[in-house]
Design a protein around this motif. Sequence first.
Motif, PDB file in Angstrom:
ATOM      1  N   ILE A  11     -45.557 137.546  25.932  1.00  0.00           N
ATOM      2  CA  ILE A  11     -46.153 137.583  24.596  1.00  0.00           C
ATOM      3  C   ILE A  11     -46.081 136.176  24.016  1.00  0.00           C
ATOM      4  O   ILE A  11     -44.997 135.605  23.873  1.00  0.00           O
ATOM      5  CB  ILE A  11     -45.425 138.576  23.680  1.00  0.00           C
ATOM      6  CG1 ILE A  11     -45.466 139.980  24.290  1.00  0.00           C
ATOM      7  CG2 ILE A  11     -46.059 138.580  22.289  1.00  0.00           C
ATOM      8  CD1 ILE A  11     -44.631 141.004  23.524  1.00  0.00           C
ATOM      9  N   LEU A  66     -39.189 142.980  12.678  1.00  0.00           N
ATOM     10  CA  LEU A  66     -39.086 143.330  14.093  1.00  0.00           C
ATOM     11  C   LEU A  66     -40.117 144.391  14.501  1.00  0.00           C
ATOM     12  O   LEU A  66     -40.122 144.819  15.654  1.00  0.00           O
ATOM     13  CB  LEU A  66     -37.672 143.838  14.403  1.00  0.00           C
ATOM     14  CG  LEU A  66     -36.538 142.842  14.135  1.00  0.00           C
ATOM     15  CD1 LEU A  66     -35.185 143.501  14.423  1.00  0.00           C
ATOM     16  CD2 LEU A  66     -36.701 141.586  14.971  1.00  0.00           C
ATOM     17  N   LEU A 111     -43.437 144.427  14.989  1.00  0.00           N
ATOM     18  CA  LEU A 111     -44.378 144.097  16.068  1.00  0.00           C
ATOM     19  C   LEU A 111     -43.641 143.940  17.388  1.00  0.00           C
ATOM     20  O   LEU A 111     -44.114 144.416  18.433  1.00  0.00           O
ATOM     21  CB  LEU A 111     -45.144 142.820  15.731  1.00  0.00           C
ATOM     22  CG  LEU A 111     -46.237 142.410  16.734  1.00  0.00           C
ATOM     23  CD1 LEU A 111     -47.268 143.508  16.897  1.00  0.00           C
ATOM     24  CD2 LEU A 111     -46.902 141.110  16.294  1.00  0.00           C
ATOM     25  N   ARG A 112     -42.506 143.278  17.370  1.00  0.00           N
ATOM     26  CA  ARG A 112     -41.692 143.116  18.581  1.00  0.00           C
ATOM     27  C   ARG A 112     -41.384 144.471  19.200  1.00  0.00           C
ATOM     28  O   ARG A 112     -41.493 144.657  20.422  1.00  0.00           O
ATOM     29  CB  ARG A 112     -40.393 142.393  18.200  1.00  0.00           C
ATOM     30  CG  ARG A 112     -39.356 142.281  19.314  1.00  0.00           C
ATOM     31  CD  ARG A 112     -38.046 141.767  18.734  1.00  0.00           C
ATOM     32  NE  ARG A 112     -36.978 141.725  19.713  1.00  0.00           N
ATOM     33  CZ  ARG A 112     -36.591 140.640  20.357  1.00  0.00           C
ATOM     34  NH1 ARG A 112     -37.217 139.495  20.130  1.00  0.00           N
ATOM     35  NH2 ARG A 112     -35.599 140.680  21.221  1.00  0.00           N
ATOM     36  N   ASN A 113     -41.014 145.433  18.362  1.00  0.00           N
ATOM     37  CA  ASN A 113     -40.632 146.756  18.854  1.00  0.00           C
ATOM     38  C   ASN A 113     -41.827 147.555  19.351  1.00  0.00           C
ATOM     39  O   ASN A 113     -41.765 148.193  20.409  1.00  0.00           O
ATOM     40  CB  ASN A 113     -39.904 147.530  17.754  1.00  0.00           C
ATOM     41  CG  ASN A 113     -38.551 146.918  17.416  1.00  0.00           C
ATOM     42  OD1 ASN A 113     -37.965 146.208  18.223  1.00  0.00           O
ATOM     43  ND2 ASN A 113     -38.061 147.181  16.215  1.00  0.00           N
ATOM     44  N   LEU A 115     -44.612 146.571  20.561  1.00  0.00           N
ATOM     45  CA  LEU A 115     -45.208 146.043  21.794  1.00  0.00           C
ATOM     46  C   LEU A 115     -44.415 146.400  23.043  1.00  0.00           C
ATOM     47  O   LEU A 115     -44.831 146.080  24.152  1.00  0.00           O
ATOM     48  CB  LEU A 115     -45.371 144.522  21.699  1.00  0.00           C
ATOM     49  CG  LEU A 115     -46.428 144.035  20.701  1.00  0.00           C
ATOM     50  CD1 LEU A 115     -46.484 142.516  20.665  1.00  0.00           C
ATOM     51  CD2 LEU A 115     -47.803 144.609  21.026  1.00  0.00           C
ATOM     52  N   GLN A 116     -43.294 147.100  22.859  1.00  0.00           N
ATOM     53  CA  GLN A 116     -42.542 147.605  24.005  1.00  0.00           C
ATOM     54  C   GLN A 116     -43.100 148.931  24.509  1.00  0.00           C
ATOM     55  O   GLN A 116     -42.661 149.445  25.540  1.00  0.00           O
ATOM     56  CB  GLN A 116     -41.064 147.768  23.635  1.00  0.00           C
ATOM     57  CG  GLN A 116     -40.393 146.487  23.193  1.00  0.00           C
ATOM     58  CD  GLN A 116     -40.601 145.351  24.175  1.00  0.00           C
ATOM     59  OE1 GLN A 116     -40.318 145.489  25.369  1.00  0.00           O
ATOM     60  NE2 GLN A 116     -41.110 144.226  23.669  1.00  0.00           N
ATOM     61  N   LEU A 150     -42.803 137.976  11.717  1.00  0.00           N
ATOM     62  CA  LEU A 150     -42.795 139.080  12.685  1.00  0.00           C
ATOM     63  C   LEU A 150     -43.608 138.745  13.927  1.00  0.00           C
ATOM     64  O   LEU A 150     -43.303 139.212  15.027  1.00  0.00           O
ATOM     65  CB  LEU A 150     -43.248 140.386  12.034  1.00  0.00           C
ATOM     66  CG  LEU A 150     -44.695 140.603  11.601  1.00  0.00           C
ATOM     67  CD1 LEU A 150     -45.578 141.076  12.741  1.00  0.00           C
ATOM     68  CD2 LEU A 150     -44.740 141.655  10.481  1.00  0.00           C
ATOM     69  N   ALA A 165     -41.990 138.277  17.866  1.00  0.00           N
ATOM     70  CA  ALA A 165     -42.513 139.082  18.971  1.00  0.00           C
ATOM     71  C   ALA A 165     -42.615 138.281  20.258  1.00  0.00           C
ATOM     72  O   ALA A 165     -42.767 138.851  21.345  1.00  0.00           O
ATOM     73  CB  ALA A 165     -43.886 139.662  18.600  1.00  0.00           C
ATOM     74  N   THR A 217     -41.945 136.398  23.646  1.00  0.00           N
ATOM     75  CA  THR A 217     -40.972 136.685  24.702  1.00  0.00           C
ATOM     76  C   THR A 217     -40.322 135.430  25.265  1.00  0.00           C
ATOM     77  O   THR A 217     -39.158 135.454  25.656  1.00  0.00           O
ATOM     78  CB  THR A 217     -41.640 137.450  25.858  1.00  0.00           C
ATOM     79  OG1 THR A 217     -42.803 136.732  26.288  1.00  0.00           O
ATOM     80  CG2 THR A 217     -42.032 138.851  25.424  1.00  0.00           C
TER      81      THR A 217
END
Length: 291
Positions: A3, A108, A110-112, A114-115, A139, A143, A145
């Motif tokens: 990402i 968090l 968007l980070r979460n 996208l999992q 945010l 996200a 990585t």
Amino acid sequence: MIILPVVSTKGGEGKSTKAANLAGFLADAGLKTLLIDGDYAQPTASSIYALKYEAPYGLFELLMQSVDLNQPHQIISRTVIDNLDLIISNDPLGQLKTAMLHATDGRLRLRNVLQHPLFQDYDVIIIDSQGARSVMLELILLAGTESALGIVVPVLPDVREFLRGTITMMEQLLPLTSYGIYLPKILILINRMNYTTLAKETLDSLNEIISQGKYSERSADLPIFVLKTQIYDLDIYKRGHAVGQPVHRLERNTSRKSDSAAKTMHDLACEIFPQWQSRFRVLLAKGAAHV
């Protein structure tokens, strides 16, 4: 899955154009790519490439968690470029900014999300952002990585604004590392470079600041690097936007001092994603087969 956020705390630096061109290059290299338009104020990335399918929902529903991600057609739009999908920006009133600011997991979210297994099928996800400091930019950055691509124009006030805005934001996010949430390294891409003495002096100054860690007292915790690849201020990038084509398809050879758009995008992709250099070399050697 990698990402890559594309960020700047200043508007007008060329984030959307570079995000779209990089996404188009990766897709033509055979990588399954998703472009997320995270700029609600000026959703340029949503309209650069024509769509062969437009999903009814977009970023708003993704972050508000009001869409069923087990039904990809509800949120994944498909561009006319093979391997390149899109999540459109659809928040013209800026409601997400307030919602994410007050949500307990806002920074968090968007980070979460996208999992989810839906996104694990992509090789690369590129996220465009608004050119302003806000919870939305935070945010998007969180996200990332591995890296985030920072776009900077070689003008001293722009460089200062980027460093001041970006570094301040990252320093304020550093407490999250206590919870195992680490910030991506920032890869600075010089956009709209030219051959003037002033531009060269600005670039030299930026390189000195970054190489010596002068941008922060906590530079060891905030890794920042200046990419060797530079995007020159050329009309081909405006033309690509106008005709809805990634620039590597439009210009493969040139008699100019600067590299062609195809060579430039190849070099940029190789710097950011060295693990796929062989794919990028093949694409560069193919010629304009996609046009």
